[in-house]
Enzyme design. Structure first.
Site, PDB file in Angstrom:
ATOM      1  CD  GLU A  13       0.002  42.348  -0.394  1.00  0.00           C
ATOM      2  OE1 GLU A  13      -0.342  42.820   0.718  1.00  0.00           O
ATOM      3  OE2 GLU A  13       1.119  42.554  -0.891  1.00  0.00           O
ATOM      4  CG  ASN A  47      -1.718  48.115   5.737  1.00  0.00           C
ATOM      5  OD1 ASN A  47      -2.152  48.448   6.823  1.00  0.00           O
ATOM      6  ND2 ASN A  47      -0.528  47.542   5.595  1.00  0.00           N
ATOM      7  CB  CYS A  92       1.229  39.366   1.513  1.00  0.00           C
ATOM      8  SG  CYS A  92       0.545  40.471   2.780  1.00  0.00           S
ATOM      9  CB  SER A 106       7.452  43.974  -3.401  1.00  0.00           C
ATOM     10  OG  SER A 106       8.030  42.690  -3.345  1.00  0.00           O
ATOM     11  CG  ASP A 126       2.350  47.507   7.521  1.00  0.00           C
ATOM     12  OD1 ASP A 126       1.447  47.039   8.249  1.00  0.00           O
ATOM     13  OD2 ASP A 126       2.332  47.434   6.284  1.00  0.00           O
TER      14      ASP A 126
END
Lengths: 147, 147
Positions: free
Chosen positions: B52, B39, B82, B77, B142
């Site tokens: 991701e 990230n 993503c 998760s 986020d």
């Protein structure tokens, strides 16, 4: 044509002039364009900079309150990735230039509460039809299909 | 711990050392790591570089045949964005470090044919629990929530 969709189409044409895939996007908040973007797969050798992703990135780190008043315009029906980005940020409304040459998961996005309006604008359709006919492998790559 | 999940966790820790949100990801093809990411919201002031997404971008322009043999690892998760990226490229398998501190649309992703395995690894959980407790506003930003 809606002025904001026109701005997204201008972005698509800018991408085409750069040698890229002609898909454009703008993000509108309180009736003003806060960010513009276009597909940059070729220009930046990017796997993630679809038009809507580029637009959201250009917009920078907005607040949830900002996104909650936003409208995402795209010349083409958003794919799974771009639809997912809109869902992540809870963008409430998406205006789609056309979904004749490609259709993303519109039904799913609607089921998550997003207002999705498809215009099927002839100019948006024409620019993609020309690109797909002349660059089928690039287009397939952009939507995750074998080239 | 699975060596590839360990590599993703190493990426998460690298992000934390940079002052970022500690989520990491690796893309594995034919039993080899072809890309790593973490990230970069804070580091690059990015709205789209979740772990991701960063990993898929670092992987570059792969072919559909490449993606069809890939496994996407993430310490957390995958969110709507993503998950959508994985769906776009038809990544067949996702290994998730944990879904206790956040859960993306796993059921939907599975319904689209993706093999999603959740490990719920204690180290993956711990690094996120600490971050969320100390930086709740950043974390909410986020995942698209009010800060």
């Amino acid at each position: 044509m809606d002025l904001f969709l026109r701005a997204a189409l201008d972005e698509a044409r800018l991408g085409l002039e750069e040698g890229g895939i002609p898909i454009g996007s703008v993000l509108v908040i309180d009736n003003e364009i806060v960010a513009r973007g276009h597909n940059r797969r070729i220009q930046k050798s990017s796997a993630i900079l679809h038009a809507e992703m580029d637009c959201l990135e250009q917009a920078g780190r907005l607040t949830a309150a900002d996104y909650s008043r936003s409208i995402l315009y795209s010349t083409l029906s958003p794919c799974d990735m771009c639809s997912g980005a809109a869902l992540l940020y809870q963008v409430p409304k998406i205006i789609v230039g056309e979904n004749r040459t490609f259709q993303g998961p519109e039904a799913y996005v609607k089921s998550r509460g997003v207002d999705v309006t498809v215009v099927n604008d002839p100019e948006c359709i024409a620019i993609m039809e020309r690109f797909i006919a002349t660059h089928p492998a690039l287009w397939n790559e952009d939507i995750g299909l074998p080239t």
